[in-house]
Design an enzyme around this catalytic site. Structure first.
Site, PDB file in Angstrom:
ATOM      1  N   TRP A 112      10.202   1.676  -4.900  1.00 34.84           N
ATOM      2  CA  TRP A 112       9.125   0.681  -4.885  1.00 34.84           C
ATOM      3  C   TRP A 112       8.052   1.012  -5.927  1.00 34.84           C
ATOM      4  O   TRP A 112       6.867   0.951  -5.655  1.00 34.84           O
ATOM      5  CB  TRP A 112       8.495   0.553  -3.489  1.00 34.84           C
ATOM      6  CG  TRP A 112       9.485   0.303  -2.405  1.00 34.84           C
ATOM      7  CD1 TRP A 112       9.827   1.129  -1.388  1.00 34.84           C
ATOM      8  CD2 TRP A 112      10.283  -0.883  -2.232  1.00 34.84           C
ATOM      9  NE1 TRP A 112      10.784   0.548  -0.597  1.00 34.84           N
ATOM     10  CE2 TRP A 112      11.090  -0.690  -1.099  1.00 34.84           C
ATOM     11  CE3 TRP A 112      10.396  -2.083  -2.949  1.00 34.84           C
ATOM     12  CZ2 TRP A 112      11.984  -1.639  -0.646  1.00 34.84           C
ATOM     13  CZ3 TRP A 112      11.298  -3.024  -2.498  1.00 34.84           C
ATOM     14  CH2 TRP A 112      12.077  -2.808  -1.360  1.00 34.84           C
ATOM     15  N   THR A 145       6.164   7.322  -3.678  1.00 31.18           N
ATOM     16  CA  THR A 145       6.932   6.804  -2.549  1.00 31.18           C
ATOM     17  C   THR A 145       8.427   7.029  -2.747  1.00 31.18           C
ATOM     18  O   THR A 145       8.956   6.898  -3.853  1.00 31.18           O
ATOM     19  CB  THR A 145       6.664   5.303  -2.382  1.00 31.18           C
ATOM     20  OG1 THR A 145       5.274   5.117  -2.114  1.00 31.18           O
ATOM     21  CG2 THR A 145       7.489   4.712  -1.255  1.00 31.18           C
ATOM     22  N   GLU A 172       0.066   1.251  -0.821  1.00 31.16           N
ATOM     23  CA  GLU A 172      -1.149   2.078  -0.866  1.00 31.16           C
ATOM     24  C   GLU A 172      -1.676   2.363   0.544  1.00 31.16           C
ATOM     25  O   GLU A 172      -2.877   2.429   0.771  1.00 31.16           O
ATOM     26  CB  GLU A 172      -2.257   1.419  -1.705  1.00 31.16           C
ATOM     27  CG  GLU A 172      -1.826   0.814  -3.011  1.00 31.16           C
ATOM     28  CD  GLU A 172      -1.300   1.825  -4.009  1.00 31.16           C
ATOM     29  OE1 GLU A 172      -1.313   3.029  -3.703  1.00 31.16           O
ATOM     30  OE2 GLU A 172      -0.862   1.406  -5.090  1.00 31.16           O
ATOM     31  N   ASN A 219      -6.434   6.784  -3.534  1.00 29.47           N
ATOM     32  CA  ASN A 219      -7.751   6.319  -3.126  1.00 29.47           C
ATOM     33  C   ASN A 219      -8.375   5.430  -4.192  1.00 29.47           C
ATOM     34  O   ASN A 219      -9.039   4.429  -3.890  1.00 29.47           O
ATOM     35  CB  ASN A 219      -8.664   7.510  -2.836  1.00 29.47           C
ATOM     36  CG  ASN A 219      -9.752   7.174  -1.849  1.00 29.47           C
ATOM     37  OD1 ASN A 219      -9.482   6.678  -0.754  1.00 29.47           O
ATOM     38  ND2 ASN A 219     -10.990   7.433  -2.233  1.00 29.47           N
TER      39      ASN A 219
END
Length: 401
Positions: free
Chosen positions: A178, A148, A379, A256
């Site tokens: 983050w 990110t 996520e 995932n």
């Protein structure tokens, strides 16, 4: 004449356990129940007495990674290299118990095992695996996952961090935002755009040009380290590149894995809020009797119990699918979307039931409620997962653009 009894050779019904209303625990294997009980005991004895203070002070113990390593939960679902090699369901059960303690605790374990360690295990070289995975499984080395960016969250393909070849080396420039475990990490898995596509790199702590800055003034996930990573002409040898990762599929596969753990973790946070509300309602008296005896409060308890049990059953079903090799990313998106939203609803309802006491750290509810505001975002936001599920149902690509 049939008497309607069920269960057992003697025809007697099993006793109802309000804390496991649908007896989901009976569907776990003996090994999975053992793991659940060990992690639950660790959380009860070593986390719950202190986590309110950690949250208030925005700190975590320096030795927590090694304690989690001794517990055996770091990368527990990976094979070899000091990892336990448990089933996906067993890993999920551990995530549920960890997040029943605090989302920050599960996040530390998830980032370590499902993001950083999984990236090395799935996409790394043999040298990278033997160098890092045994130490990370033991909690002797901490990892973080740099994907990110300040202007690139839900669209990782637009990341601005770049890596360019310079002779036999790579030079990285960019910023990541983050990042859980960022300033604590001994190694950062950093993803960057290159002329050859998206590539992943292992950046050890202390590499020239690599710095971290903690993010302060958070009102969520306070018992967790969140950092910015800065890469300023960071030079790495080609041996630092994850050789098997050659596209955006690399980081997305890691996400995932982490999202799967969140499905279980959110159910744990919701369960903790339900239990706190039920205990409070049984002892808090108003108008001369416990508030649990009033219809409105019983309706709230029923509503929360429904969400908690539905979330736990969904997590278990997806865990069995993952162990069977049939779990798809779309299934994971549905699980995260459903369970985190359910947990938020449970936490907010429990907060109301506790009244003014619900906003204090004497009870876990407000801590879970604010933490879940981060969990619903990271996520993949709820909106992104809704698009994934909606597109799959419609039989068309998700409407990201």
């Amino acid at each position: 004449m049939a008497d309607g009894s069920t269960g057992g050779a003697n025809g007697r019904k099993a006793a109802l356990d309000p804390r496991d209303f649908l007896a989901v625990g009976d569907q776990l294997t003996p090994e999975e129940r053992d793991i659940r009980d060990v992690v639950r005991t660790f959380v009860r004895d070593h986390v719950l007495p202190h986590v309110g203070t950690w949250f208030e002070e925005a700190s975590i113990p320096a030795d927590l990674p090694e304690r989690l390593g001794r517990l055996g939960v770091l990368g527990m679902h990976l094979e070899g290299y000091g990892c336990a090699g448990t089933s996906a369901t067993a890993y999920g059960v551990a995530c549920m118990e960890l997040e029943a303690g605090d989302s920050g605790l599960r996040s530390m374990v998830s980032v370590q095992g499902s993001l950083a360690m999984y990236a090395i295990h799935r996409w790394g070289s043999e040298e990278q695996k033997t160098t890092w995975l045994p130490r990370m499984a033991a909690g002797e080395a901490v990892g973080c996952f740099g994907l990110t960016e300040p202007d690139s969250g839900s669209d990782p393909g637009s990341m601005r961090t770049r890596a360019r070849r310079d002779g036999a080396d790579w030079v990285l420039n960019g910023r990541k935002m983050w990042i859980t475990n960022g300033s604590r990490a001994d190694v950062a898995v950093v993803w960057a755009n290159t002329d050859e596509g998206v590539r992943g790199f292992l950046v050890p702590r202390g590499t020239p040009g690599f710095t971290t800055h903690d993010i302060h003034a958070k009102l969520s996930l306070r018992a967790s380290i969140t950092s910015e990573l800065v890469l300023d002409d960071v030079r790495l040898p080609d041996s630092a590149r994850l050789p098997e990762a050659t596209s955006l599929r690399g980081p997305l596969s890691c996400l995932n894995e982490a999202r799967y753990g969140i499905i279980w973790g959110a159910a744990g946070a919701a369960r903790a809020c339900l239990e706190a509300a039920a205990d409070y309602a049984a002892t808090r008296e108003q108008f001369g009797r416990p508030i649990a005896s009033f219809q409105l409060q019983q309706q709230k308890l029923a509503d929360m119990a429904l969400e908690v049990n539905r979330a736990t059953l969904l997590a278990l079903h997806l865990g069995r699918m993952k162990d069977a090799g049939t779990l798809r990313p779309e299934h994971v998106s549905m699980g995260k979307l459903a369970n985190v939203n359910a947990a938020l609803h449970v936490a907010r309802t429990a907060r109301q039931m506790l009244g003014a006491n619900g906003i204090t750290l004497e009870y876990p509810v407000i801590r879970h409620m604010t933490n879940l505001e981060s969990v619903v975002t990271y996520e993949g936001t709820a909106d992104v997962h809704a698009l994934v599920v909606g597109g799959a149902v419609a039989g068309v690509p998700p409407a990201f653009r």
